[in-house]
Design a protein around this motif. Sequence first.
Motif, PDB file in Angstrom:
ATOM      1  N   LEU A 144      43.320  28.296 -68.983  1.00  0.00           N
ATOM      2  CA  LEU A 144      42.536  29.517 -68.872  1.00  0.00           C
ATOM      3  C   LEU A 144      42.845  30.129 -67.512  1.00  0.00           C
ATOM      4  O   LEU A 144      43.061  29.410 -66.542  1.00  0.00           O
ATOM      5  CB  LEU A 144      41.042  29.195 -68.956  1.00  0.00           C
ATOM      6  N   ARG A 149      34.424  34.433 -65.057  1.00  0.00           N
ATOM      7  CA  ARG A 149      33.755  34.522 -66.354  1.00  0.00           C
ATOM      8  C   ARG A 149      33.473  33.137 -66.918  1.00  0.00           C
ATOM      9  O   ARG A 149      32.609  32.965 -67.756  1.00  0.00           O
ATOM     10  CB  ARG A 149      34.645  35.285 -67.350  1.00  0.00           C
ATOM     11  N   TYR A 150      34.240  32.147 -66.500  1.00  0.00           N
ATOM     12  CA  TYR A 150      34.051  30.810 -67.052  1.00  0.00           C
ATOM     13  C   TYR A 150      33.096  30.017 -66.178  1.00  0.00           C
ATOM     14  O   TYR A 150      33.187  30.058 -64.944  1.00  0.00           O
ATOM     15  CB  TYR A 150      35.396  30.085 -67.148  1.00  0.00           C
TER      16      TYR A 150
END
Lengths: 263, 543
Positions: A144, A149-150
């Motif tokens: 990723l 956002r994670y």
Amino acid sequence: MSDALHAEWTKFRTLAGTWWLLLAVAALTVTVSAATAADFHCPPGGCTPQLTGADPARLGLAGVYLGQVVIALLAVLAIGGEYGNGMIRLTLTALPRRLTAFTAKALVTAAAALATAVLAVGGSVLAGWLILPGQGLSAANGYLPLSLRYGSDLRAACGSVFYLTLIALLAYGVTAAVRDAAAGIGLVLGALLVFPIMSAVIPDHVLARHLEQIAPMTAGLYVQATVGLDALPLTPWQGLGVTALWAAGALILGAAVFRLRDA
Amino acid sequence: MTATAPYRSPARPDPASLSRDGFAQTVRAEWTKFRTVRGWVIGTLIGVLVMAGLGLLASAGGQSSCQAVGSVGPGSGTCPGISFLLGPNGEPVNDSFYFVRQPLAGDGSVTVRVTSLTEQLTTPDSARSNSEVPGVVPWAKAGLIIKANLTQGSAYAAIMVTPGHGVRMQWNYTGDTAGMSGPVSPANPRWLRLTRSGDVITGYDSADGTNWTQVAAVTLAGLPSTAQVGPFTAAPDYTQHAGEGFGGGTSNFSGPSQDTAVFDHLATSGGWTPAPGSRAAWAGGYVGSPQMPGIGGYHQSGGQYTVTGQGDIAPIPSGHGGEADPAVTVSDYLVGTFAGLIALTVLAAASVTAEYRRGLIRLTFAATPARGRVLAAKSVVVAAVGFVFGLAGAAAAVLAGEAITRARGAYAFPISGMAEARVIIGTGVLAAFFAVLAMAIGVIVRRGAATVAVAVLVIVVPYFLAVFAAVPLNAGDWLLRIMPAAGFALQQPYPAYGQVSMFYAPFSGYFPLPAGGGLAVLAAWTAAALALAAYLLRRRDAG
């Protein structure tokens, strides 16, 4: 207290070196993070997560290793500098309640460290997001992108900001305890580096793991880990908690010395 | 009444030392300033103790992990039993290979043509197992060898083809000279020849069997008149350093491999020429034993010999992650150096910045107006303090570490007294330069804490980042090339063997620059810092 804070803030912001140091923290952290990310190369065998074992968050935030040195220096100078030039006597004449003076100074230092850390870590995340996919840590290879956002990346980033702030408080407390800037920074950097070096060379793996669990730097930087969490001796937040305990211990020691001893 | 002579001081100081401008006088003044500050003397002692103490902790830290790796070496499986085969020069070696040999007396010459060399991984758990992977074992070996006897660790000289490094002549485990480059194939065969003349073995290679080039001539002292001679094959463990371990872990794939070589035109000549009518009696067998039973052998059809073998004829490098992992090394004892250097920085910086803080610097310059001379005198003093500091710390760490290792019954990787002395003196030199660098930074920055931070940032932090894999290996290597931390190369105790595929990491005590190169980098930084300090000292007020 607000007067004390105001006084400390004025001293802090008008000191010649302060802004340069803050700039140095941010610049050094972002530069080293970006350089580390850009220097990452996949091994010849391929670039899957199993092969590289790479942690994009740790790579992208590697600059924290160097940034913490400057941020510790900033905190050391905030209090050690006053001992160096005798300013401390004037400070305590103006603010005879020593714990108030100590707390106000600590708060100003922590706030400055926090603000700088946000810049430094934010810049590093941005650099990692831009650079790492080009170095093979791309979606095609099963990674990723480094992005807030994670949840795990957000934890790594916020955790790094808190970590830098705690290092500033640790350095502040230690310097208050030894009342000398040079010895203070030497002790802080020694304490940060000695544990990982020892745990790496001690042949006893169990003992080495315990050393990592109590190390202010190693444990604290677990908060940056986003892969291989099962293999860590502590969870990321527990690790940061270890650093917090060190900072708290140093602050208590520093406050006690500050309260009890001559200026 | 007797006239009394006027009083004269009995001590007549030598005029040179009376002169205020004398450099020796300035050095003495600086030395007096240093030694009379009690905190600095105590700091020096504590620094030495920390440096040695951390090393002791590392070498004495509980039970070693040798249970897990107990199969190393021909010794027993438990920790105190770990031992390595030693070569003729006293270094740990591997010596097992498949040997098609015959005993040959006197001088003579043996020639062979190699037409193919293929390797195969014998790792059952690898996805690539049992498929031929060319070039993955760059130091697989096939060629001719002359060996004193069939005992492991005995003297030898060999000329061989390798998949990754062309033709090599190797002898007595550590010697290695390159011959023709490029891999071997049926279309591109290699001719090899070994000639014995007394104790001197000469190796030749050739592409066509007509035009020969000498690769090397080596002397094997005490080679018996009858030596074992013939073709051999060996294939060391396949290792691949995979992954940029971040935050500590470096992953390696490894496992046994085997190789098969096809030889023809095998012939002896000179004094070794077989009697007319008789055929040379070549006998096959292992020196040592294969890692996996049943692997290895040879068959002959016509003039063609197909030889398969496992093992290696090479030195065993020290260090973590390699075969010698459980062995304690001098690098382990010296792990506290970084902490000692931090303490030394605080002292060296304070020797300058305390003068600025207390205004003593104005008095110093009043006494010795030549500011460059003050800087030089300070350099001499901190360099001397640094040298003794590093020397004492390293000597204490190594001597105590060895005593503890012996007492625990752990295996210490062999090192010559010469190499040990070199490392201890090297640590003193490292500390001396580092102290001068820190002092010069102190003159430039004029503030104690900032000096310590800068000095630690340029020497200790790069070392830490590179050695403990906190940054990718490549970046770490560069840090140890260009930063003052390059000086840590002075502490490398064992040579890195090019002929053994291992991951020669700083963590295991191997640095990217040789000792001299690392010292040059550190010295260049020190000189630059001193020059800047001298310039600033002349230009600035004594603030």
